[in-house]
Scaffold this motif. Structure first.
Motif, PDB file in Angstrom:
ATOM      1  N   ASN A 151       0.853  -1.188   0.000  1.00  0.00           N
ATOM      2  CA  ASN A 151       0.000   0.000   0.000  1.00  0.00           C
ATOM      3  C   ASN A 151       0.888   1.236   0.000  1.00  0.00           C
ATOM      4  N   PHE A 152       0.418   2.297  -0.623  1.00  0.00           N
ATOM      5  CA  PHE A 152       1.189   3.531  -0.622  1.00  0.00           C
ATOM      6  C   PHE A 152       0.252   4.735  -0.659  1.00  0.00           C
ATOM      7  N   LYS A 153       0.772   5.846  -0.159  1.00  0.00           N
ATOM      8  CA  LYS A 153       0.056   7.114  -0.179  1.00  0.00           C
ATOM      9  C   LYS A 153       0.958   8.185  -0.782  1.00  0.00           C
ATOM     10  N   VAL A 154       0.316   9.175  -1.395  1.00  0.00           N
ATOM     11  CA  VAL A 154       1.035  10.339  -1.926  1.00  0.00           C
ATOM     12  C   VAL A 154       0.468  11.586  -1.277  1.00  0.00           C
ATOM     13  N   ASP A 155       1.268  12.646  -1.254  1.00  0.00           N
ATOM     14  CA  ASP A 155       0.884  13.857  -0.520  1.00  0.00           C
ATOM     15  C   ASP A 155      -0.290  14.594  -1.139  1.00  0.00           C
ATOM     16  N   ASN A 156      -0.538  14.407  -2.436  1.00  0.00           N
ATOM     17  CA  ASN A 156      -1.617  15.164  -3.081  1.00  0.00           C
ATOM     18  C   ASN A 156      -2.951  14.437  -3.043  1.00  0.00           C
ATOM     19  N   SER A 157      -3.052  13.359  -2.248  1.00  0.00           N
ATOM     20  CA  SER A 157      -4.309  12.615  -2.150  1.00  0.00           C
ATOM     21  C   SER A 157      -4.390  11.939  -0.788  1.00  0.00           C
ATOM     22  N   ALA A 158      -5.617  11.854  -0.253  1.00  0.00           N
ATOM     23  CA  ALA A 158      -5.826  11.180   1.030  1.00  0.00           C
ATOM     24  C   ALA A 158      -6.096   9.689   0.840  1.00  0.00           C
ATOM     25  N   GLU A 159      -6.188   9.247  -0.395  1.00  0.00           N
ATOM     26  CA  GLU A 159      -6.523   7.856  -0.680  1.00  0.00           C
ATOM     27  C   GLU A 159      -5.299   6.953  -0.506  1.00  0.00           C
ATOM     28  N   THR A 160      -5.569   5.701  -0.120  1.00  0.00           N
ATOM     29  CA  THR A 160      -4.521   4.685  -0.047  1.00  0.00           C
ATOM     30  C   THR A 160      -4.608   3.801  -1.276  1.00  0.00           C
ATOM     31  N   TYR A 161      -3.482   3.649  -1.975  1.00  0.00           N
ATOM     32  CA  TYR A 161      -3.437   2.881  -3.217  1.00  0.00           C
ATOM     33  C   TYR A 161      -2.726   1.551  -2.986  1.00  0.00           C
TER      34      TYR A 161
END
Length: 359
Positions: free
Chosen positions: A226-236
């Motif tokens: 799983n990963f997250k990026v700073d421009n989204s609150a979603e977990t991918y």
């Protein structure tokens, strides 16, 4: 004089004794005693706290690592030949297909040379055909025919060279993707290596990350991260598809890459990625919030709510995550563990439950 002084002293003592009797009858002394008891009662004030009821639940242990989002393919389109840009065939920020013409560099001289070569090649082919017929009839020697054939092959090689040179003046997209902002305009002079525009394929994207060598056994193809990026609150979620064959000797870490489809293009290459690599997944275990655990002299304890009071309980812990800690001994299902006010708590202290938190 002495007799008069003794009379005054005796009168004062009598008045004092009378006043003591009156105070006792009116209850003023008992009220004072009650008030002192009230003051001492402040030490047993009921403390409001939050707590959680122990229940078995899944617990996933993960390793958090820093990573980066990369384009699936990315290249800086650059010139291969010298010349002036005569035509730009793309729009900035648009998508292109593999083989689409992007840039044309002035190639008038090469086109003229190609035309001349084409005429010479046709003439040489006709001459070679006639000489071949004469050779079959023994009208010419083999040496004469070989010389004509060599001239024909030289013109064919020159034609292939001109095609290669012309290809360098027509810059095409090596793969499908998005073109970025161009660095030059029509009319600009370029030389080999001059950058013109960036081309990137962003569907899918790659997630590159590194983990310490002691976690190598958890990094292999097919593992979901799983990963997250700073421009989204979603977990991918992405899947590892490749890892380095050796451990980096300087950082003592191993690098892996995962693939995310990125169908909507919301994950932008170049972004920082907070990667979570699964280490251990436990199906149903008892667990408490990390803030409820109190380390003490090499051991761990919690405060349990029993009959309106806080009672300390020694526990044995298992794996620990960012928020939760596994309890292997010391608690059972249904126990109520206090999670707030731990600094004020004392064994046997009266408490009031204000909120029951979910594990």
């Amino acid at each position: 004089m002495k007799k008069h002084f003794k009379t005054i002293i005796g009168g004062l003592l009598a008045l004092g004794l009378l006043a003591l009797i009156l105070f006792n009858k009116t209850g003023l002394l008992s009220k004072q005693n009650d008030r002192s008891g009230f003051v001492s009662g402040k030490q047993s004030v009921i403390l409001p706290v939050h707590a959680m009821v122990m229940r078995e639940a899944p617990l996933n242990d993960v390793l958090v690592a820093a990573g980066s989002v990369m384009a699936d393919e990315q290249v800086e389109i650059a010139a291969e030949a010298s010349g002036r840009i005569t035509k730009i065939h793309f729009t900035e920020g648009s998508s292109v297909k593999a083989g689409d013409l992007l840039i044309t560099i002035n190639n008038a001289d090469l086109l003229a040379q190609a035309d001349r070569n084409n005429f010479q090649l046709k003439l040489a082919e006709s001459r070679e055909e006639r000489q071949k017929q004469l050779l079959e009839k023994q009208g010419i020697s083999q040496q004469t025919y070989d010389q004509v054939l060599t001239e024909l092959n030289a013109l064919r090689a020159e034609a292939a060279l001109l095609v290669a040179q012309l290809d360098k003046t027509r810059i095409k997209a090596p793969f499908a993707g998005l073109v970025g902002l161009r660095y030059l305009s029509e009319g600009s002079f370029v030389s080999p290596g001059t950058k013109i525009v960036r081309l990137a394929r962003v569907q899918p994207v790659k997630i590159e990350f590194s983990v310490p060598e002691r976690y190598v056994q958890y990094v292999h193809n097919g593992v979901s991260i799983n990963f997250k990026v700073d421009n989204s609150a979603e977990t991918y979620s992405a899947k590892i598809y490749a890892i380095e064959p050796v451990i980096d000797m300087q950082s003592r870490s191993i690098t892996g890459r995962a693939l995310y489809e990125n169908k909507t293009g919301e994950v932008i290459p170049g972004s920082f990625a907070r990667v979570e690599l699964p280490l251990m997944n436990l199906s149903e275990v008892l667990q408490v919030k990390a803030e409820a655990l109190i380390p003490e002299m090499g051991k761990n304890k919690v405060f349990v709510y029993r009959n309106g009071k806080a009672q300390p309980q020694n526990v044995t812990i298992g794996i620990r995550t960012e928020r939760m800690v596994q309890i292997t001994e010391g608690l059972q299902q249904g126990d109520t563990v206090i999670t707030t006010g731990l600094l004020q708590l004392r064994p046997g202290m009266a408490v009031e439950l204000r909120q029951l938190d979910q594990p």
